[in-house]
Write a protein that holds these residues in place. Sequence first.
Motif, PDB file in Angstrom:
ATOM      1  N   UNK A   8      16.787  -4.353  13.483  1.00  0.00           N
ATOM      2  CA  UNK A   8      15.764  -5.391  13.669  1.00  0.00           C
ATOM      3  C   UNK A   8      14.357  -4.912  13.315  1.00  0.00           C
ATOM      4  N   UNK A   9      13.990  -3.712  13.723  1.00  0.00           N
ATOM      5  CA  UNK A   9      12.622  -3.229  13.460  1.00  0.00           C
ATOM      6  C   UNK A   9      12.346  -3.118  11.961  1.00  0.00           C
ATOM      7  N   UNK A  10      13.302  -2.607  11.191  1.00  0.00           N
ATOM      8  CA  UNK A  10      13.121  -2.473   9.740  1.00  0.00           C
ATOM      9  C   UNK A  10      13.036  -3.856   9.095  1.00  0.00           C
ATOM     10  N   UNK A  11      13.908  -4.760   9.496  1.00  0.00           N
ATOM     11  CA  UNK A  11      13.907  -6.122   8.949  1.00  0.00           C
ATOM     12  C   UNK A  11      12.586  -6.811   9.268  1.00  0.00           C
ATOM     13  N   UNK A  12      12.178  -6.720  10.516  1.00  0.00           N
ATOM     14  CA  UNK A  12      10.926  -7.372  10.940  1.00  0.00           C
ATOM     15  C   UNK A  12       9.721  -6.787  10.207  1.00  0.00           C
ATOM     16  N   UNK A  13       9.710  -5.490  10.020  1.00  0.00           N
ATOM     17  CA  UNK A  13       8.588  -4.836   9.354  1.00  0.00           C
ATOM     18  C   UNK A  13       8.407  -5.364   7.926  1.00  0.00           C
ATOM     19  N   UNK A  62      17.234   0.142   0.412  1.00  0.00           N
ATOM     20  CA  UNK A  62      16.478   1.369   0.661  1.00  0.00           C
ATOM     21  C   UNK A  62      16.146   2.078  -0.640  1.00  0.00           C
ATOM     22  N   UNK A  63      14.948   2.637  -0.686  1.00  0.00           N
ATOM     23  CA  UNK A  63      14.571   3.624  -1.700  1.00  0.00           C
ATOM     24  C   UNK A  63      14.528   4.935  -0.942  1.00  0.00           C
ATOM     25  N   UNK A  64      15.399   5.836  -1.340  1.00  0.00           N
ATOM     26  CA  UNK A  64      15.579   7.074  -0.575  1.00  0.00           C
ATOM     27  C   UNK A  64      16.002   6.653   0.838  1.00  0.00           C
ATOM     28  N   UNK A  65      15.183   6.973   1.844  1.00  0.00           N
ATOM     29  CA  UNK A  65      15.525   6.603   3.227  1.00  0.00           C
ATOM     30  C   UNK A  65      14.613   5.497   3.767  1.00  0.00           C
ATOM     31  N   UNK A  66      13.792   4.931   2.903  1.00  0.00           N
ATOM     32  CA  UNK A  66      12.824   3.925   3.338  1.00  0.00           C
ATOM     33  C   UNK A  66      13.314   2.511   3.045  1.00  0.00           C
ATOM     34  N   UNK A  67      13.407   1.652   4.072  1.00  0.00           N
ATOM     35  CA  UNK A  67      13.789   0.266   3.826  1.00  0.00           C
ATOM     36  C   UNK A  67      12.661  -0.466   3.102  1.00  0.00           C
ATOM     37  N   UNK A  68      12.998  -1.123   1.965  1.00  0.00           N
ATOM     38  CA  UNK A  68      11.964  -1.766   1.150  1.00  0.00           C
ATOM     39  C   UNK A  68      12.230  -3.243   0.883  1.00  0.00           C
ATOM     40  N   UNK A 128       7.473  -9.227   8.053  1.00  0.00           N
ATOM     41  CA  UNK A 128       6.109  -9.449   8.531  1.00  0.00           C
ATOM     42  C   UNK A 128       5.096  -9.059   7.466  1.00  0.00           C
ATOM     43  N   UNK A 129       5.356  -7.969   6.750  1.00  0.00           N
ATOM     44  CA  UNK A 129       4.431  -7.556   5.687  1.00  0.00           C
ATOM     45  C   UNK A 129       4.385  -8.596   4.573  1.00  0.00           C
ATOM     46  N   UNK A 130       5.559  -9.079   4.145  1.00  0.00           N
ATOM     47  CA  UNK A 130       5.630  -9.997   3.007  1.00  0.00           C
ATOM     48  C   UNK A 130       5.251 -11.421   3.391  1.00  0.00           C
ATOM     49  N   UNK A 131       5.908 -11.966   4.402  1.00  0.00           N
ATOM     50  CA  UNK A 131       5.694 -13.373   4.724  1.00  0.00           C
ATOM     51  C   UNK A 131       4.469 -13.627   5.602  1.00  0.00           C
ATOM     52  N   UNK A 132       4.366 -12.898   6.699  1.00  0.00           N
ATOM     53  CA  UNK A 132       3.287 -13.166   7.654  1.00  0.00           C
ATOM     54  C   UNK A 132       1.941 -12.667   7.135  1.00  0.00           C
ATOM     55  N   UNK A 133       1.881 -11.415   6.690  1.00  0.00           N
ATOM     56  CA  UNK A 133       0.598 -10.864   6.246  1.00  0.00           C
ATOM     57  C   UNK A 133       0.221 -11.325   4.841  1.00  0.00           C
ATOM     58  N   UNK A 134       1.132 -11.134   3.881  1.00  0.00           N
ATOM     59  CA  UNK A 134       0.823 -11.460   2.484  1.00  0.00           C
ATOM     60  C   UNK A 134       0.710 -12.962   2.231  1.00  0.00           C
ATOM     61  N   UNK A 192      10.774  -8.375  -0.610  1.00  0.00           N
ATOM     62  CA  UNK A 192      10.677  -7.027  -1.167  1.00  0.00           C
ATOM     63  C   UNK A 192       9.244  -6.547  -0.947  1.00  0.00           C
ATOM     64  N   UNK A 193       9.115  -5.360  -0.393  1.00  0.00           N
ATOM     65  CA  UNK A 193       7.785  -4.787  -0.179  1.00  0.00           C
ATOM     66  C   UNK A 193       7.016  -4.787  -1.503  1.00  0.00           C
ATOM     67  N   UNK A 194       5.732  -5.069  -1.435  1.00  0.00           N
ATOM     68  CA  UNK A 194       4.894  -5.165  -2.629  1.00  0.00           C
ATOM     69  C   UNK A 194       5.014  -3.938  -3.534  1.00  0.00           C
ATOM     70  N   UNK A 195       5.040  -2.759  -2.941  1.00  0.00           N
ATOM     71  CA  UNK A 195       5.082  -1.513  -3.716  1.00  0.00           C
ATOM     72  C   UNK A 195       6.428  -1.295  -4.422  1.00  0.00           C
ATOM     73  N   UNK A 196       7.440  -2.100  -4.089  1.00  0.00           N
ATOM     74  CA  UNK A 196       8.762  -1.925  -4.690  1.00  0.00           C
ATOM     75  C   UNK A 196       9.171  -3.093  -5.584  1.00  0.00           C
ATOM     76  N   UNK A 197       8.248  -3.976  -5.897  1.00  0.00           N
ATOM     77  CA  UNK A 197       8.576  -5.119  -6.749  1.00  0.00           C
ATOM     78  C   UNK A 197       8.562  -4.740  -8.223  1.00  0.00           C
TER      79      UNK A 197
END
Length: 140
Positions: free
Chosen positions: A14-19, A50-56, A22-28, A72-77
């Motif tokens: 849940x924490x990874x999904x929410x993070x 994941x990229x390496x061990x980071x959920x993106x 929240x970054x993409x939909x709520x903040x961006x 998709x996190x901005x840095x991984x698009x």
Amino acid sequence: MPVAIRLADWDTDRDAIRSIREAVFVQEQQVPVDLEWDDQEETSQHFLAYRETTPVATGRLTQGGKIGRMAVQKSSRGCGIGARLLQAICERAKEQNFQQVHLHAQQHAEGFYLQAGFEVEGDVFYEAGIPHIKMVRSLI
């Protein structure tokens, strides 16, 4: 950079999904928090990329065959992660004998979904103040 996609567990991931969402939909995209989280969270199948061990990236498949909350996190698009995630979700739906899947695409992403085999169904409508279009893809 290698990408791994896996089925996620809402309770433990849940924490990874929410993070990501929240970054993409709520903040961006300024989607109100109360619209981002719904009663489908616990019953949907969630996915994490994941990229390496980071959920993106994340997305979900509801029990009704609706793909949603693709983020998709901005840095991984721009490197194919979204396409690979979408394909993994469609493959899972096919394994579960869904005949088709559908989604509500943000209108600016219509081309992305068309390339993945989705077709437009209906007219533009608004969700959270953002223009969307219903799209469907046959899995047969």
